[in-house]
Motif scaffolding. Structure first.
Motif, mmCIF file in Angstrom:
data_model
loop_
_atom_site.group_PDB
_atom_site.id
_atom_site.type_symbol
_atom_site.label_atom_id
_atom_site.label_comp_id
_atom_site.label_asym_id
_atom_site.label_seq_id
_atom_site.Cartn_x
_atom_site.Cartn_y
_atom_site.Cartn_z
ATOM 1 N N THR A 9 40.796 50.781 38.311
ATOM 2 C CA THR A 9 41.068 49.865 39.414
ATOM 3 C C THR A 9 41.089 48.421 38.923
ATOM 4 O O THR A 9 41.939 47.627 39.337
ATOM 5 C CB THR A 9 40.018 50.042 40.529
ATOM 6 N N MET A 10 40.175 48.080 38.015
ATOM 7 C CA MET A 10 40.142 46.715 37.467
ATOM 8 C C MET A 10 41.389 46.437 36.642
ATOM 9 O O MET A 10 41.966 45.344 36.728
ATOM 10 C CB MET A 10 38.878 46.514 36.635
ATOM 11 N N LYS A 25 44.333 47.718 37.109
ATOM 12 C CA LYS A 25 45.408 47.507 38.085
ATOM 13 C C LYS A 25 45.304 46.132 38.737
ATOM 14 O O LYS A 25 46.326 45.462 38.948
ATOM 15 C CB LYS A 25 45.386 48.602 39.147
ATOM 16 N N LEU A 26 44.085 45.705 39.056
ATOM 17 C CA LEU A 26 43.882 44.387 39.656
ATOM 18 C C LEU A 26 44.359 43.282 38.719
ATOM 19 O O LEU A 26 45.060 42.354 39.141
ATOM 20 C CB LEU A 26 42.400 44.185 39.998
ATOM 21 N N ASP A 45 32.214 43.777 41.111
ATOM 22 C CA ASP A 45 33.471 43.743 40.358
ATOM 23 C C ASP A 45 33.311 42.963 39.047
ATOM 24 O O ASP A 45 33.944 43.298 38.049
ATOM 25 C CB ASP A 45 34.599 43.139 41.190
ATOM 26 N N ASP A 79 48.156 43.350 38.536
ATOM 27 C CA ASP A 79 48.734 42.806 39.781
ATOM 28 C C ASP A 79 48.682 41.283 39.788
ATOM 29 O O ASP A 79 49.607 40.637 40.252
ATOM 30 C CB ASP A 79 48.019 43.364 41.004
ATOM 31 N N ARG A 80 47.595 40.704 39.277
ATOM 32 C CA ARG A 80 47.465 39.250 39.230
ATOM 33 C C ARG A 80 48.493 38.643 38.270
ATOM 34 O O ARG A 80 49.011 37.563 38.522
ATOM 35 C CB ARG A 80 46.057 38.833 38.771
ATOM 36 N N LEU A 124 35.762 37.349 42.332
ATOM 37 C CA LEU A 124 35.309 38.736 42.285
ATOM 38 C C LEU A 124 33.919 38.871 42.888
ATOM 39 O O LEU A 124 33.097 37.964 42.780
ATOM 40 C CB LEU A 124 35.256 39.242 40.839
ATOM 41 N N ALA A 127 40.862 34.192 38.513
ATOM 42 C CA ALA A 127 40.393 35.163 39.504
ATOM 43 C C ALA A 127 38.932 35.567 39.390
ATOM 44 O O ALA A 127 38.386 36.132 40.325
ATOM 45 C CB ALA A 127 41.266 36.420 39.428
#
Length: 83
Positions: free
Chosen positions: A72-73, A75-76, A40, A79-80, A36, A32
């Motif tokens: 937020t990072m 969580k990202l 990010d 999620d991945r 970004l 990922a």
């Protein structure tokens, strides 16, 4: 503005002292990181500068990071992993 590290240097920085972090961060960079935004990527590099016990607590859900961008990072990344 801080200079972005190369992907290989970022991947190296993902090697931590905890296997739990290694299995989250390394694959995230592989899969990922390139997608970004530049901002990010800077947030991700800030995340890598944090201490392993804090990262572990955030990723395992024991604590929430008080920095909104880092949270937020986290969580990202989680999620991945769940996809």
């Amino acid at each position: 503005m801080a200079e972005l590290y190369s992907k290989s240097r970022t991947k190296w920085a993902c090697r931590r002292g905890m296997l739990e972090l290694d299995v989250l961060l390394g694959p995230f960079v592989d899969d990922a990181y390139d997608a970004l935004s530049e901002s990010d990527k800077l947030v991700f590099q800030r995340l890598l500068a944090e201490e392993d016990p804090d990262l572990f607590a955030w990723f395992m859900g024991h604590k929430t990071c008080s920095d909104a961008e880092l949270n937020t990072m986290v969580k990202l990344i989680l999620d991945r992993v769940r996809v």
